[in-house]
Write a protein that holds these residues in place. Structure first.
Motif, mmCIF file in Angstrom:
data_model
loop_
_atom_site.group_PDB
_atom_site.id
_atom_site.type_symbol
_atom_site.label_atom_id
_atom_site.label_comp_id
_atom_site.label_asym_id
_atom_site.label_seq_id
_atom_site.Cartn_x
_atom_site.Cartn_y
_atom_site.Cartn_z
ATOM 1 N N TRP A 1 58.957 62.128 3.105
ATOM 2 C CA TRP A 1 58.334 61.097 2.284
ATOM 3 C C TRP A 1 56.853 61.354 2.052
ATOM 4 O O TRP A 1 56.324 61.091 0.960
ATOM 5 C CB TRP A 1 58.527 59.722 2.928
ATOM 6 N N LEU A 2 56.154 61.868 3.048
ATOM 7 C CA LEU A 2 54.719 62.100 2.901
ATOM 8 C C LEU A 2 54.430 63.133 1.813
ATOM 9 O O LEU A 2 53.593 62.901 0.924
ATOM 10 C CB LEU A 2 54.109 62.549 4.230
ATOM 11 N N SER A 3 55.121 64.272 1.870
ATOM 12 C CA SER A 3 54.914 65.301 0.854
ATOM 13 C C SER A 3 55.392 64.826 -0.516
ATOM 14 O O SER A 3 54.796 65.173 -1.546
ATOM 15 C CB SER A 3 55.636 66.597 1.242
ATOM 16 N N PHE A 4 56.430 64.006 -0.542
ATOM 17 C CA PHE A 4 56.907 63.457 -1.819
ATOM 18 C C PHE A 4 55.854 62.544 -2.440
ATOM 19 O O PHE A 4 55.558 62.631 -3.637
ATOM 20 C CB PHE A 4 58.205 62.677 -1.597
ATOM 21 N N ILE A 5 55.274 61.670 -1.624
ATOM 22 C CA ILE A 5 54.246 60.751 -2.123
ATOM 23 C C ILE A 5 53.022 61.523 -2.613
ATOM 24 O O ILE A 5 52.434 61.195 -3.650
ATOM 25 C CB ILE A 5 53.854 59.745 -1.017
ATOM 26 N N ILE A 6 52.648 62.572 -1.885
ATOM 27 C CA ILE A 6 51.501 63.396 -2.310
ATOM 28 C C ILE A 6 51.766 64.021 -3.671
ATOM 29 O O ILE A 6 50.904 64.018 -4.564
ATOM 30 C CB ILE A 6 51.198 64.489 -1.259
ATOM 31 N N ASP A 7 52.968 64.555 -3.856
ATOM 32 C CA ASP A 7 53.334 65.158 -5.148
ATOM 33 C C ASP A 7 53.312 64.127 -6.266
ATOM 34 O O ASP A 7 52.822 64.392 -7.372
ATOM 35 C CB ASP A 7 54.721 65.789 -5.055
ATOM 36 N N VAL A 8 53.856 62.938 -5.995
ATOM 37 C CA VAL A 8 53.883 61.873 -7.002
ATOM 38 C C VAL A 8 52.465 61.471 -7.401
ATOM 39 O O VAL A 8 52.164 61.289 -8.592
ATOM 40 C CB VAL A 8 54.662 60.644 -6.483
ATOM 41 N N VAL A 9 51.581 61.355 -6.409
ATOM 42 C CA VAL A 9 50.185 60.974 -6.699
ATOM 43 C C VAL A 9 49.503 62.052 -7.534
ATOM 44 O O VAL A 9 48.793 61.749 -8.513
ATOM 45 C CB VAL A 9 49.412 60.731 -5.389
ATOM 46 N N LEU A 10 49.709 63.315 -7.164
ATOM 47 C CA LEU A 10 49.109 64.413 -7.928
ATOM 48 C C LEU A 10 49.594 64.421 -9.375
ATOM 49 O O LEU A 10 48.800 64.533 -10.315
ATOM 50 C CB LEU A 10 49.433 65.755 -7.256
ATOM 51 N N VAL A 11 50.904 64.297 -9.542
ATOM 52 C CA VAL A 11 51.472 64.271 -10.895
ATOM 53 C C VAL A 11 50.922 63.080 -11.670
ATOM 54 O O VAL A 11 50.522 63.209 -12.834
ATOM 55 C CB VAL A 11 53.016 64.206 -10.841
ATOM 56 N N GLY A 12 50.886 61.918 -11.021
ATOM 57 C CA GLY A 12 50.423 60.711 -11.698
ATOM 58 C C GLY A 12 48.982 60.808 -12.154
ATOM 59 O O GLY A 12 48.654 60.488 -13.304
ATOM 60 N N VAL A 13 48.097 61.275 -11.269
ATOM 61 C CA VAL A 13 46.671 61.377 -11.613
ATOM 62 C C VAL A 13 46.444 62.375 -12.743
ATOM 63 O O VAL A 13 45.749 62.078 -13.733
ATOM 64 C CB VAL A 13 45.842 61.779 -10.370
ATOM 65 N N LEU A 14 47.038 63.558 -12.623
ATOM 66 C CA LEU A 14 46.860 64.571 -13.663
ATOM 67 C C LEU A 14 47.492 64.143 -14.984
ATOM 68 O O LEU A 14 46.946 64.425 -16.061
ATOM 69 C CB LEU A 14 47.460 65.905 -13.204
ATOM 70 N N ALA A 15 48.629 63.462 -14.910
ATOM 71 C CA ALA A 15 49.297 63.002 -16.128
ATOM 72 C C ALA A 15 48.457 61.947 -16.847
ATOM 73 O O ALA A 15 48.321 61.972 -18.078
ATOM 74 C CB ALA A 15 50.675 62.441 -15.793
#
Length: 506
Positions: free
Chosen positions: A467-481
């Motif tokens: 879950w931690l790595s998943f949340i990090i990926d989601v945040v990265l995608v969200g911010v850059l998007a």
């Protein structure tokens, strides 16, 4: 405070409420599935769909009540506003008297209406009884929320819904942990919270709109006729919605299996959240657009639509694309007992329409504000009939792909309707070129394509192991998007203003 400020406040509180609702569903759904099985979650969603069937009648009166009261109020005709309010009050009481015996019969003979397997029949019946009762309570509370629409103060309703969602989650965790596990707890807790919130709605009605209240002397059959003649097209529209997506679970229950119904129900969690997100954006822009229409201010309407479309593109496209790219990883973590590949494919098919529609779906408010609902509603029903025909033929000739046919057909038809009917017709109502809105649709597709590239690139670089790595990926995608979409959607002058605001704060 300006009208624009309240619109922004409505939107912010609405989005926060959606986030809270999704978060509670995120934690509750696997909890319920683990405790009761996928079928139980499916029965809960199916019961909610039965309420949607009943709402075909209530929508005809209630969907346009806020609009008529608002227009009369801002045109300075308070007596007329009271007439509309008092008339819809009486109409709702009559609808409850009509639908109550029908709902009782359905609940008592439920095992003859749907397939009930692997669960206690009485438990499922109690689930339906509580959901039907909650529907009737909702009809009453909706009368007192009209004031929030008229005064562009939907943020009060958003706050109440947020409080209800949080309390609902806490109470459900408590009853499932302390009491013997039963399906009907889900609807019973919701019913109790709806009843407890009625005094709050009454309070805000009296505070926001004290000069518009129920008075039997103001009841008017003419007012009923006005609201019914317009609202009936929203009922037709609702019928089209049911034909396209509202029968998904029922078809899966009757033609495939209760377990397949449960899978479809779980897969609709994300599409339902996207629909709720879109509805929230629409609802919170609707009062200001209706006010501008009542005042005949077309310039303000076009400005508001442009802002609303751009906001809608950012808010909807980012979570849609993020989920489509990370869906398998999400379901593997969230529902480890179910097949993540099947769930992801079903969810992507359910979300597919919003990849095109996100943004321009805000234009549905123009139909309500202008009281031109007929064309939109009739085409919605036509597409719904086509959907049922295609799904029936697909289930008959291609049973191997049954769930995918049930979920995916409606999305394809929704895209065709948006491009071929909604955009040209709204352009005609507003007296502008339809190329304006096709450009917005093209922008949506570009934003989704860029976001997809960003998401896949991050997924390739960052491995998801929990879950931690998943949340990090989601945040990265969200911010850059979001950053990429701000660059694509804002013109040079708008970007310059934002930079100036940031530099001033520094």
């Amino acid at each position: 405070m300006s009208n624009k400020f309240y619109t922004i406040l409505n939107l912010v509180t609405g989005l926060f409420t959606v986030i809270v609702q999704f978060a509670t569903s995120f934690f509750l759904s696997p909890f319920i599935v683990k405790a009761l099985g996928a079928e139980a979650n499916g029965y809960t969603q199916l019961a909610a769909n039965f309420v949607m069937y009943a709402s075909l009648l209530t929508t005809a009166f209630n969907s346009m009540a806020s609009r008529f009261v608002s227009v009369a109020y801002y045109q300075g005709n308070i007596d007329k506003a009271r007439g509309y309010y008092s008339s819809v009050y009486v109409a709702n009481i009559g609808l409850i008297a009509l639908l109550l015996p029908i709902s009782i019969v359905v609940a008592l003979r439920l095992e003859h209406v749907i397939v009930i397997d692997n669960v206690d029949v009485l438990d499922v019946k109690l689930l339906f009884v509580c959901i039907f009762a909650n529907f009737f309570v909702g009809l009453i509370s909706s009368l007192y929320s009209i004031s929030m629409y008229v005064k562009n103060a939907i943020y009060y309703s958003n706050i109440l819904n947020c409080i209800r969602t949080i309390c609902n989650a806490i109470l459900l965790f408590a009853v499932f942990s302390l009491l013997p596990v039963k399906i009907f707890y889900v609807s019973f807790v919701a019913l109790m919270l709806s009843i407890f919130l009625i005094p709050a709605y009454v309070y805000y009605q009296n505070r926001l709109l004290p000069d518009v209240h129920f008075d039997k002397e103001y009841f008017s059959w003419r007012a009923v006729k006005d609201m019914l003649s317009s609202g009936v097209w929203n009922s037709v529209n609702q019928c089209g919605h049911l034909l396209q997506t509202g029968f998904d679970l029922l078809l899966a229950n009757l033609f495939v299996s209760p377990f397949a119904m449960g899978l479809v129900a779980v897969s609709k969690t994300i599409p339902s959240a996207i629909i709720q997100l879109a509805t929230t954006i629409n609802n919170n822009f609707s009062p200001s657009i209706t006010q501008s229409w009542a005042k005949g201010d077309m310039g303000s309407i076009m400005k508001e639509l442009r802002i609303a479309i751009r906001i809608s593109i950012v808010i909807e496209s980012v979570p849609i694309v993020t989920f489509c790219c990370l869906g398998i990883q999400f379901y593997s973590l969230w529902q480890p007992t179910l097949d993540p590949y099947i769930l992801t494919l079903l969810s992507v098919l359910g979300c597919m329409a919003f990849i095109v529609v996100a943004g321009t779906q805000i234009l549905y408010n123009v139909f309500t504000a202008s009281n031109h609902l007929k064309v939109n509603s009739l085409t919605f029903v036509a597409m719904g009939v086509v959907n049922i025909i295609i799904v029936y033929c697909g289930l008959k000739f291609y049973p191997r792909y049954n769930m995918y046919i049930i979920v995916g057909t409606s999305s394809v038809l929704a895209i065709l309707r948006q491009l071929c009917v909604v955009l040209p017709y709204v352009s005609r109502l507003l007296g502008v070129s339809c190329t304006i809105f096709y450009k917005e649709t093209f922008l949506t597709l570009i934003c989704c394509a860029v976001n997809t590239i960003i998401a896949l690139a991050i997924l390739k670089v960052c491995t998801i192991s929990g879950w931690l790595s998943f949340i990090i990926d989601v945040v990265l995608v969200g911010v850059l998007a979001v950053l990429s979409e701000c660059f694509l959607l804002l013109n040079a002058e708008e970007r310059k203003r934002i930079k100036q605001l940031i530099s001033r704060r520094k």
